[in-house]
Design an enzyme around this catalytic site. Structure first.
Site, PDB file in Angstrom:
ATOM      1  N   ASN A 206      49.874  20.363  41.046  1.00 45.73           N
ATOM      2  CA  ASN A 206      50.599  21.371  42.333  1.00 45.73           C
ATOM      3  C   ASN A 206      51.660  21.775  41.637  1.00 45.73           C
ATOM      4  O   ASN A 206      52.886  20.865  41.794  1.00 45.73           O
ATOM      5  CB  ASN A 206      50.452  20.446  43.253  1.00 45.73           C
ATOM      6  CG  ASN A 206      49.132  19.331  43.397  1.00 45.73           C
ATOM      7  OD1 ASN A 206      48.156  20.511  43.601  1.00 45.73           O
ATOM      8  ND2 ASN A 206      49.297  18.563  43.865  1.00 45.73           N
ATOM      9  N   GLU A 289      42.223  21.508  46.608  1.00 40.69           N
ATOM     10  CA  GLU A 289      43.381  20.900  47.267  1.00 40.69           C
ATOM     11  C   GLU A 289      44.442  21.938  47.534  1.00 40.69           C
ATOM     12  O   GLU A 289      45.673  21.342  47.452  1.00 40.69           O
ATOM     13  CB  GLU A 289      43.352  18.999  46.883  1.00 40.69           C
ATOM     14  CG  GLU A 289      42.473  18.706  46.814  1.00 40.69           C
ATOM     15  CD  GLU A 289      42.950  17.481  45.413  1.00 40.69           C
ATOM     16  OE1 GLU A 289      44.302  17.646  44.736  1.00 40.69           O
ATOM     17  OE2 GLU A 289      42.381  16.532  46.182  1.00 40.69           O
ATOM     18  N   ARG A 322      40.791  23.863  35.557  1.00 36.20           N
ATOM     19  CA  ARG A 322      40.466  22.349  36.022  1.00 36.20           C
ATOM     20  C   ARG A 322      39.414  22.233  36.407  1.00 36.20           C
ATOM     21  O   ARG A 322      38.792  23.301  37.342  1.00 36.20           O
ATOM     22  CB  ARG A 322      42.145  21.449  35.960  1.00 36.20           C
ATOM     23  CG  ARG A 322      42.675  21.208  35.257  1.00 36.20           C
ATOM     24  CD  ARG A 322      43.933  20.307  35.831  1.00 36.20           C
ATOM     25  NE  ARG A 322      43.813  19.055  36.694  1.00 36.20           N
ATOM     26  CZ  ARG A 322      43.839  18.007  37.896  1.00 36.20           C
ATOM     27  NH1 ARG A 322      44.270  19.250  38.514  1.00 36.20           N
ATOM     28  NH2 ARG A 322      43.642  17.006  37.338  1.00 36.20           N
ATOM     29  N   ARG A 339      30.617  15.590  47.844  1.00 32.26           N
ATOM     30  CA  ARG A 339      31.723  15.740  46.717  1.00 32.26           C
ATOM     31  C   ARG A 339      31.568  15.901  44.982  1.00 32.26           C
ATOM     32  O   ARG A 339      31.904  16.164  43.896  1.00 32.26           O
ATOM     33  CB  ARG A 339      32.903  14.901  47.205  1.00 32.26           C
ATOM     34  CG  ARG A 339      34.296  15.438  46.048  1.00 32.26           C
ATOM     35  CD  ARG A 339      35.001  14.816  46.987  1.00 32.26           C
ATOM     36  NE  ARG A 339      36.016  14.260  45.710  1.00 32.26           N
ATOM     37  CZ  ARG A 339      37.681  13.924  46.315  1.00 32.26           C
ATOM     38  NH1 ARG A 339      37.883  13.814  47.171  1.00 32.26           N
ATOM     39  NH2 ARG A 339      38.415  13.551  45.003  1.00 32.26           N
ATOM     40  N   ASP A 368      36.790  10.802  41.440  1.00 34.68           N
ATOM     41  CA  ASP A 368      38.444  11.261  41.698  1.00 34.68           C
ATOM     42  C   ASP A 368      38.892   9.894  40.219  1.00 34.68           C
ATOM     43  O   ASP A 368      39.261   9.280  41.137  1.00 34.68           O
ATOM     44  CB  ASP A 368      38.970  11.253  43.106  1.00 34.68           C
ATOM     45  CG  ASP A 368      40.365  11.678  42.710  1.00 34.68           C
ATOM     46  OD1 ASP A 368      40.771  12.008  41.404  1.00 34.68           O
ATOM     47  OD2 ASP A 368      40.812  12.133  43.671  1.00 34.68           O
ATOM     48  N   GLU A 396      47.092   5.606  39.636  1.00 30.95           N
ATOM     49  CA  GLU A 396      46.820   6.248  41.120  1.00 30.95           C
ATOM     50  C   GLU A 396      46.153   5.425  42.170  1.00 30.95           C
ATOM     51  O   GLU A 396      46.068   4.435  43.237  1.00 30.95           O
ATOM     52  CB  GLU A 396      46.283   7.530  41.152  1.00 30.95           C
ATOM     53  CG  GLU A 396      46.014   7.401  43.099  1.00 30.95           C
ATOM     54  CD  GLU A 396      45.587   9.184  43.073  1.00 30.95           C
ATOM     55  OE1 GLU A 396      45.786  10.040  41.564  1.00 30.95           O
ATOM     56  OE2 GLU A 396      45.842  10.024  43.887  1.00 30.95           O
ATOM     57  N   TRP A 560      37.824  14.745  53.253  1.00 29.28           N
ATOM     58  CA  TRP A 560      38.136  14.232  52.031  1.00 29.28           C
ATOM     59  C   TRP A 560      36.476  13.900  51.335  1.00 29.28           C
ATOM     60  O   TRP A 560      36.416  14.241  50.525  1.00 29.28           O
ATOM     61  CB  TRP A 560      39.211  13.182  51.334  1.00 29.28           C
ATOM     62  CG  TRP A 560      40.255  13.522  52.030  1.00 29.28           C
ATOM     63  CD1 TRP A 560      41.069  12.969  52.413  1.00 29.28           C
ATOM     64  CD2 TRP A 560      41.248  14.337  50.896  1.00 29.28           C
ATOM     65  NE1 TRP A 560      42.353  13.952  52.988  1.00 29.28           N
ATOM     66  CE2 TRP A 560      42.171  13.944  51.622  1.00 29.28           C
ATOM     67  CE3 TRP A 560      41.239  14.909  50.052  1.00 29.28           C
ATOM     68  CZ2 TRP A 560      43.610  14.991  51.566  1.00 29.28           C
ATOM     69  CZ3 TRP A 560      42.470  16.619  49.740  1.00 29.28           C
ATOM     70  CH2 TRP A 560      43.172  16.144  51.117  1.00 29.28           C
TER      71      TRP A 560
HETATM   72  O1  GCW Z   1      43.725  12.036  43.020  1.00 25.59           O
HETATM   73  C1  GCW Z   1      44.108  13.616  43.197  1.00 25.59           C
HETATM   74  C2  GCW Z   1      45.062  12.878  43.629  1.00 25.59           C
HETATM   75  C3  GCW Z   1      46.429  14.131  43.819  1.00 25.59           C
HETATM   76  C4  GCW Z   1      46.534  15.108  42.433  1.00 25.59           C
HETATM   77  C5  GCW Z   1      44.817  15.200  42.302  1.00 25.59           C
HETATM   78  C6  GCW Z   1      44.222  16.399  41.062  1.00 25.59           C
HETATM   79  C7  GCW Z   1      47.667  16.454  41.614  1.00 25.59           C
HETATM   80  O2  GCW Z   1      45.708  12.255  44.792  1.00 25.59           O
HETATM   81  O3  GCW Z   1      48.099  13.747  43.693  1.00 25.59           O
HETATM   82  O4  GCW Z   1      47.133  16.298  42.403  1.00 25.59           O
HETATM   83  O5  GCW Z   1      43.829  14.104  42.375  1.00 25.59           O
HETATM   84  O6  GCW Z   1      44.047  15.625  39.909  1.00 25.59           O
HETATM   85  O7  GCW Z   1      44.737  17.307  41.778  1.00 25.59           O
END
Ligand code: GCW
Length: 698
Positions: A206, A289, A322, A339, A368, A396, A560
């Protein structure tokens, strides 16, 4: 002594305390390199990784180890116990290790590979010298072994200095600037070199306004970071913003097909390589995102990636693009949008259109980084594209370095997954093979490049222990070892990590410490899974507490796209072709059918693929509801057992590590109990089905 009181002390040595160097450090070691013994004719010039700097690092490592343990640096012709030599005839990556009558010779074609060979001998310890005669060649399974820092230069108002960082601040940046003292970055590079990692993307994917400037105005600062990584043969990559031509260059568009945009990127790349000759390339999160991307101009991801690929190609650079692209403004009422489908739907049709120096970087799972989810079908869908696997070392979704969660068994499962099954057709080809360019039907260019490799989000920060939880160091260690050899056994990797990290001054490890660490860590990922979201359903983490702790419906009515659909009758996501979102159809045989059928779908992924009644009987013979109760009760008991095992070590672990681990184990027990009680209560209230054992549910 509480862990808070030691933050100013020198950083913990992680898996390279001086004790870990005992076996090599006691011996007579020699180096034969052009720099140290005159110009060696015939040694190929391979660019930066034969740099005198890396050779100087190697010499310093040898001197440090032998000084610490009473060995000696001797001439190559003085019958050394260990000879490290550059040798032109080997391939660029990897090294040869010969043991002959207890003497070891390591040869490699480049300085970085020779450094990797040195650390191989360090890892082997006494066994490197004492085994039978041997002649081994060691080469990494994939050419690109990378870490992604999600570090921000500025402190982000919500995400902080390191996005999803659980180990303090950044070792690279501090409140808006690149740190003046980057010695910690060089120490990090040392740790990485010791496990064979040789590339780091140094800023968050990001890319905010401040971070974007690392590419232009702050290039001199980026070059300082590269200089701090370089002595250990680690190359620098940058995450860049797709909108840079506008935000940094003042153009009116970032359209990938616009000539001025192409010229801007080409100039930007030229300037980067002029400042950093061994620069690796760009990493991009686009149209994901909220990050800018090619969609704004009606272009696709291949157009976007190829734009940057063209700019870096003259310098031999690569673009990691990505595949984490999905609709993050979904309507929860809409049950047709899935998703999990998104990355495949966006990327599979583009196979064959990406330039040869583009690597499509795919998260291991279609959702994710959950503690359990299916393997992404994108990995099997792009034979004409270099595909990289993306893992998350930072925890995370796996306990945020408060919980012990040794992730190597989980990564090993993903790497060893056989997308085409064990038998016919794919013939046992694994995900690890695919990312090494050895998938079935891999295009010649993909095979020749060795595929796209492996990348992962790092878990380090400026915390004294590097990783917050001292035991989370093992995840970084295991990640590196698995990128080098994805077939390694996670328990053996852990054993190796224990041997190094807990080595006493003489190199020996207390057997009780070793045994306890295995008891605490070997199955800790499965323990974590047992008290959190059940049967692969994912996302029951708290949105308000930045994904820490339970909130079963926290994401249920949000935008989401991560829902579990629990109601009074059942739970799970119907991703079948017959009645659901059709996601199972993204897999090749046999998985498209294995996952489609309730009879054959593996229990641990049942709720990822199916919506079933609570009374559904799992292949294990238990009902879904009873499984939820049983695993949640058992998980908390397992954490208690972990604590008891750790406490029995009383006095055998360094006080600072011990104190920090005890604090975190107490928090893990509190958190696991909260998970257990919220999950069990939630499902009891939804279903009305009591626990057959009559345990306490609220
Ligand atoms: O899992 C999510 C995270 C975001 C992250 C995103 C990604 C960098 O919560 O914080 O952003 O994935 O992989 O881009």
């Amino acid at each position: 002594m509480s862990s808070e009181n030691v933050v100013d002390a020198a950083p913990h040595p992680a898996w390279l305390p001086d004790g870990a160097l005992a076996a090599v450090g006691r011996r007579r070691v020699a180096l034969r390199t052009p720099e140290l013994s005159g110009p060696a004719a015939g040694i190929p010039s391979r660019g930066p990784d034969t740099s005198p700097e890396v050779l100087a690092t190697l010499r310093a490592e040898v001197e440090h180890a032998t000084t610490a343990h009473g060995g000696d640096v001797v001439a190559p012709d003085a019958s050394p116990d260990l000879l490290l030599a550059l040798s032109p005839e080997l391939s660029a990556d990897g090294f040869r290790c010969v043991r002959d009558g207890g003497r070891v010779t390591v040869t490699a074609a480049t300085a970085t590979a020779l450094l990797h060979g040195w650390f191989h001998v360090v890892r082997r310890g006494e066994a490197a010298f004492t085994g039978p005669d041997a002649d081994e060649r060691h080469a990494p399974a994939t050419a690109l072994r990378m870490l992604n820092q999600w570090d921000n230069v500025d402190v982000h108002p919500y995400m902080g200095q390191v996005e999803r960082g659980y180990a303090g601040g950044s070792i690279f940046y501090d409140a808006g600037v690149v740190r003046a003292d980057l010695s910690r970055v060089t120490e990090y590079a040392r740790l990485l070199a010791s496990i064979g990692i040789d590339r780091v993307a140094i800023n968050n994917v990001n890319v905010h306004a401040r971070e974007a400037r690392l590419l232009t105005d702050d290039l001199a600062e980026t070059a300082r970071v590269a200089a701090a990584l370089r002595p250990y043969g680690v190359r620098t990559h940058l995450a860049v913003s797709f909108a840079s031509p506008m935000t940094l260059g003042g153009l009116s568009t970032a359209d990938p097909l616009d000539d001025a945009v192409r010229a801007w990127w080409s100039d930007a790349a030229d300037r980067v390589w002029a400042a950093i000759p061994d620069f690796g390339g760009f990493l991009v999160k686009a149209d994901s995102e909220g990050q800018p991307g090619p969609f704004a101009y009606g272009r696709d991801h291949a157009d976007g990636a190829n734009l940057l690929a063209e700019a870096v190609a003259p310098h031999g650079g690569v673009v990691h693009w990505r595949a984490f692209v999905y609709n993050h403004t979904q309507d929860w009422r809409d049950r047709t949008t899935d998703r999990a489908r998104a990355a495949y739907d966006h990327f599979a049709p583009l196979d064959g259109r990406f330039a040869e120096n583009v690597i499509v970087q795919v998260k291991h799972g279609p959702l994710d980084f959950q503690a359990r989810e299916a393997v992404s079908p994108v990995l099997a869908a792009m034979p004409r594209t270099r595909v990289a696997l993306e893992l998350q070392v930072t925890q995370e979704y796996t306990g945020q370095q408060q919980h012990v969660c040794y992730l190597a068994p989980w990564w090993r499962e993903n790497l060893g997954f056989q997308p085409w099954g064990a038998g016919s057709g794919g013939d046992g080809v694994t995900v690890a093979d695919v990312v090494a360019g050895r998938g079935p039907d891999a295009a010649p260019a993909v095979a020749a490049a060795g595929g796209g490799g492996i990348a992962a989000v790092s878990n380090v920060g400026d915390d004294r222990f590097w990783t917050g939880h001292p035991l989370a160091q093992a995840n970084l260690y295991a990640y590196g070892r698995l990128t080098w050899d994805p077939t390694l056994d996670p328990a053996e990797i852990l054993d190796e990590w224990i041997s190094l990290t807990f080595a006493g001054p003489d190199g020996a490890v207390d057997p009780q410490v070793r045994q306890t660490l295995h008891a605490v860590m070997d199955d800790s990922w499965r323990t974590y899974e047992s008290y959190t979201a059940p049967l692969g359903v994912g996302f029951m983490v708290s949105p308000l507490r930045a994904h820490y702790g339970p909130d079963v419906d926290g994401y249920e009515y949000s935008k989401w796209g991560t829902y579990h659909f629990a109601d009074r009758d059942g739970v799970g996501v119907d991703r079948t072709r017959a009645t659901g979102t059709g996601f199972t159809g993204q897999y090749p045989a046999p998985w498209r059918d294995v996952y489609e059928s309730l009879e054959t779908c593996p229990d641990e992924l049942l709720l990822f693929f199916h919506h079933v009644p609570y009374s559904h009987v799992l292949r294990s013979g238990t009902t879904v509801i009873q499984h939820i109760y049983d695993t949640h009760f058992a998980g908390v008991e397992q954490v208690r057992a972990t604590i008891a095992a750790w406490e029995a070590l009383d006095g055998r672990i360094a006080a600072d590590v011990d104190t920090c681990v005890r604090e975190r184990l107490a928090e893990q027990l509190r958190s696991a109990t909260e998970w257990r009680d919220q999950l069990n209560t939630y499902f009891f209230r939804k279903s009305g089905v009591p626990d057959v054992h009559g345990r306490t549910i609220y």
